[in-house]
Design an enzyme around this catalytic site. Structure first.
Site, PDB file in Angstrom:
ATOM      1  N   HIS A 105       0.418  -8.676  -3.873  1.00 54.22           N
ATOM      2  CA  HIS A 105      -0.477  -7.630  -3.372  1.00 54.22           C
ATOM      3  C   HIS A 105       0.358  -6.355  -3.244  1.00 54.22           C
ATOM      4  O   HIS A 105       0.845  -6.007  -2.178  1.00 54.22           O
ATOM      5  CB  HIS A 105      -1.050  -8.054  -2.015  1.00 54.22           C
ATOM      6  N   ASP A 107       0.850  -1.189   0.000  1.00 51.62           N
ATOM      7  CA  ASP A 107       0.000   0.000   0.000  1.00 51.62           C
ATOM      8  C   ASP A 107       0.885   1.238   0.000  1.00 51.62           C
ATOM      9  O   ASP A 107       2.068   1.165  -0.268  1.00 51.62           O
ATOM     10  CB  ASP A 107      -0.930  -0.030   1.209  1.00 51.62           C
TER      11      ASP A 107
END
Length: 613
Positions: free
Chosen positions: A420, A81
């Site tokens: 991810h 992220d």
């Protein structure tokens, strides 16, 4: 003292020393080290450059981060992220800096730190980089250290978090694109926490900065890093606990294991400055550590206790007052013996553990560090086996040929290709959901991040939204990079001269920053072998350099000057490698016959030939 024979014998009981494993080549390890090191360049926030962003429409990100008007941009994103969580970032940066300091010659110079070489060549593989006379890991560390300098605002303000995790997770776009969105979608301006009751994060940052003040050859950098280290430590020791980031990094995950931060900070400041106040404070903090809470869980950002035990013993000659494991060998034995997989014989292949890759890589790093500090042949022989076996497993040397590093496919290894990680896919369309993530640009396939992993399945999970398996994080990569540095420092070390790096100028004031890496001589000889000869012969001298031999034992003395030693057999194979920071070193020769000993000090090299009977 550490009982290395006991450690070796204990590991024999669960099959490590005797087990055979496939050998990876030096080139295999070089590729892995290059890729996993450059991963940190894909995590850069701020002005960058960030190599994964530099050919997108938005090559910079979050340049407006500030706290009370002070610029605090920069640093590393913690995982896939774009939030900066210092709780894991501090741990990662210290582990990497420590690895760089102790295994320096295992870290090469293969690319330019601004990634202009890759942009120019249009080749983002290892072949597209160009050396620039600075070791690659040092350049990655400087970017992070410069952020910690900004974060250490004062003894009452230290930045531990930048961004809001919930807002950040609204869009699956690159960091540059997200910066242009509103705050509710993770964009600027961002939330910044600079007054947390947190001792751990600033402590780990201070430890990292103190190491950087020793290893960076540029005097200006030494000074700013040392000053910031002192500020961060001042904040750390006047607070307690860890910043709580609800849902992302819960302070409860530390289970009262926060004292490592101020301990490691004070200990590294002592190593750098030699000021007795830091030594005294480090000793006090050490005995406050809850050692029993650190021997039943993996070495990770929320459990630095195994590392504290090791550093306490070898730097300050300390041992835990609480718990039954009083030495590093006993502590590591206990931690990793209970984490053994009965069939595979690797560190913790538990299928029930979250992010299981942390234990093989963490164990490999710690045992490599143990051998470096212990310095004798038995410890090195043990560590060489342990480190390579566990790192090889993570690089695809396993029954399923699964590599856990994105982009690492050597020897037919099957690498994960749906991590991810928002930046990996290069998506700049805010309307595109995670389920519709495109195939990554060719350059991004070399991301180099190690995924969280799944030891249950023989194949990789192709669902990029499954963060429990496919997340990549700066803290997970750090021990892996450190262990790879250990391997290469043993197999194919590169001196500054080998890389064309100018030697550091030693003109700074002696009372400012010390270049010592250990507070006491940890390169003691293995005294388990006795020689039949009582005669000690001086073999040669060059300037102040003297070599003495007593049977297989070699003693080198060089006044007070540091030096490095390489031992070669007659076939030209390097069989041993040591360094001394205090001008004296003793060690036992491996094997028999004629050996060549090369000693390098201050740009001067002397070669001796000796015979080991």
């Amino acid at each position: 003292m550490v009982n290395c024979k006991h450690l070796f014998a204990t590991l024999l009981t669960f099959g490590m020393a005797a087990e055979c494993f496939a050998a990876l080549s030096v080139d295999d390890y070089v590729e892995a080290a290059w890729m996993t090191t450059r991963f940190y360049g894909a995590q850069r926030s701020g002005q960058g450059p960030n190599w994964i962003l530099q050919e997108t429409n938005h090559p910079t990100s979050f340049t407006k981060d500030n706290y009370n008007g002070k610029d605090v941009s920069g640093g590393w994103f913690d995982c896939g992220d774009h939030v900066m969580y210092g709780q894991s970032q501090g741990y990662a940066s210290y582990v990497l800096a420590l690895a760089y300091a102790e295994f320096t010659e295992g870290f090469y110079d293969l690319y330019t730190g601004d990634y202009s070489d890759y942009k120019s060549s249009k080749d983002y593989s290892s072949k597209g980089g160009k050396p620039n006379q600075v070791r690659d890991l040092l350049e990655e560390l400087r970017y992070e250290a410069d952020f910690w300098v900004k974060a250490a605002i004062s003894s009452s303000n230290f930045v531990t978090v930048k961004g809001d995790g919930n807002a950040d997770h609204q869009k699956w776009v690159t960091a540059g694109m997200m910066s242009t969105l509103g705050s509710g979608e993770g964009g600027e301006p961002r939330y910044v926490k600079g007054d947390a009751d947190d001792a751990y994060t600033p402590g780990m940052a201070a430890a990292m900065l103190a190491v950087m003040a020793r290893v960076d050859p540029i005097q200006e950098n030494k000074t700013k890093y040392l000053n910031a280290a002192k500020t961060a430590y001042s904040y750390s020791k006047s607070h307690k606990g860890v910043t709580n980031s609800s849902g992302f990094y819960e302070s409860s995950w530390w289970q009262d294991r926060w004292q490592d931060g101020p301990f490691l900070a004070a200990m590294e400041l002592y190593r750098t400055t030699k000021e007795e106040t830091y030594k005294s404070e480090a000793s006090t903090w050490f005995q406050k550590i809850n050692f029993e809470q650190g021997n039943g869980t993996p070495f990770a950002y929320s459990n630095a206790i195994p590392l504290s035990v090791l550093m306490g013993e070898f730097v300050l000659d300390l041992e835990p007052e609480r718990g039954s494991q009083k030495t590093t060998s006993a502590y590591l034995n206990y931690v990793f013996k209970r984490k053994r997989d009965a069939e595979e014989k690797y560190f913790s292949l538990s299928t029930d553990q979250n992010f299981p890759v942390r234990t093989p890589s963490g164990g490999a790093f710690l045992y490599g560090l143990y051998a470096k500090f212990k310095g004798d042949s038995v410890s090195y022989a043990l560590a060489d086996t342990l480190v390579e076996q566990n790192i090889n497993f993570l690089l695809g040397d396993n029954k399923n040929k699964k590599s856990y590093v994105v982009g690492y496919t050597r020897n037919g290894a099957k690498a994960p290709d749906r991590p991810h990680h928002r930046g990996y896919y290069g998506n700049e369309d805010p309307g595109r959901e995670i389920s519709g993530a495109p195939q990554p640009p060719e350059r991004n396939k070399y991301l180099g991040g190690m995924i969280a992993g799944n030891f249950k399945s023989g194949s990789h999970d192709g669902n990029q939204s499954n963060w429990q398996v496919n997340e990549v994080c700066v803290d997970m990569n750090a021990p892996l990079v450190g262990a790879l540095g250990y391997i290469l420092s043993r197999k194919a070390p590169k001196t500054n001269s080998d890389l064309g790096i100018p030697e550091e100028k030693k003109d700074e004031p002696k009372d400012t920053v010390s270049t010592d890496t250990l507070s006491r001589d940890t390169l003691a000889a293995d005294t388990s072998k006795k020689d039949s000869s009582d005669a000690i012969h001086a073999m040669a001298t060059a300037s102040s350099l003297k070599l003495f031999q007593q049977g297989s034992k070699i003693t080198l003395m060089n006044g007070c000057s540091a030096f490095k030693v390489q031992v070669f057999d007659l076939k030209g194979n390097m069989v041993q490698h040591f360094s001394s920071e205090n001008g004296m070193l003793s060690f036992d020769l491996k094997g028999k016959g004629v050996m060549q000993i090369r000693v390098t000090s201050n740009g001067y090299r002397k070669v001796f030939k000796v015979k080991s009977l």
